[in-house]
Write a protein that holds these residues in place. Structure first.
Motif: not given
Length: 262
Positions: A28-40
């Motif tokens: 999880v820590g290595r995953k980039p933060i994406a726009a749709k993640d933030a929307a969720a």
């Protein structure tokens, strides 16, 4: 995220990751933060708490996602399996007279915040008339008003935000209207002839029946859906009669109905 971590990410041209912002590690820590993640995450906070907490996990994720997109490191429609597979969940428990909210990103805790004693948690649907217009009904209104509009990325983003708020989930539903809208927007970019493109009516007819759940439209939902549409289109106004415009209109009508009854 510390300034040192942010500067390091910028220097090497890497996107900001979950581990840069939250106390998480491993995959999880290595995953980039994406726009749709933030929307969720925003949808989950709005449903559980009634708004997006200033300085909370969703707000931090949105800032990171915006930076990743501005720097050209992630496309706007990017989503990781952190939220797509496991979703975002907010739990609450009472400890020593205080209500503690814990927000989980996938299976990792992303943040906690405390509601002071004696504070009433106001749901987004509090004080909304029973006959209020629902999200599903507002989507059907958009289909009736501008049903011939060709589905584009801004429509898909707004429909995704609407579905998540209607169902209370932090992710889209397989074979739901949000998934159909995303597929339609992608299809429409590939084909040249308009007559072969998918229209808004094709996605939103009978939207209320297609949603697994539904809820009354409030200002909180309207703002989130409007922001989702505007982030994916040029200009500062929603498409007239479109998804966000119909949702905003429904929220205003519901507010007026509430005032008439008070």
């Amino acid at each position: 995220m510390s300034k040192g971590q942010q500067s390091m990410a910028e220097e090497v041209g890497e996107p900001i990751k979950y581990g840069d912002v939250f106390e998480v590690s491993g995959e999880v820590g290595r995953k980039p933060i994406a726009a749709k993640d933030a929307a969720a995450m925003q949808a989950a906070e709005s449903m559980a708490i009634g708004n997006v907490k200033k300085g909370g996990p969703a707000a931090l994720a949105q800032s990171a996602a915006d930076m990743n997109e501005r720097r050209g490191l992630l496309p706007h429609d990017a989503v990781t399996n952190v939220t797509r597979h496991d979703g975002v969940a907010i739990s609450k428990e009472d400890l020593n007279g205080q209500r503690v909210f814990t927000e989980a990103i996938g299976v990792k805790v992303g943040g906690q915040y405390v509601q002071p004693p004696g504070t009433k948690l106001k749901s987004p649907s509090d004080d909304v008339p029973a006959e209020a217009m629902t999200i599903g009904e507002a989507l059907e209104a958009a289909a009736g008003t501008v049903g011939d509009k060709l589905v584009d990325e801004s429509d898909a983003a707004a429909i995704e935000a609407a579905e998540m708020r209607a169902t209370g989930r932090g992710q889209i539903i397989a074979r739901g209207i949000a998934a159909a809208a995303q597929s339609a927007a992608a299809h429409n970019t590939r084909v040249k002839r308009d007559e072969e493109k998918i229209k808004l009516r094709d996605i939103l007819e009978d939207a209320k029946a297609k949603l697994q759940d539904d809820k009354a439209v409030t200002k909180v939902e309207a703002e989130g859906i409007l922001n989702a549409e505007l982030r994916n289109k040029e200009g500062l106004s929603p498409y007239p009669g479109g998804v966000a415009d119909s949702i905003v209109t429904a929220a205003r009508l519901n507010h007026e109905k509430k005032n008439l009854k008070s």
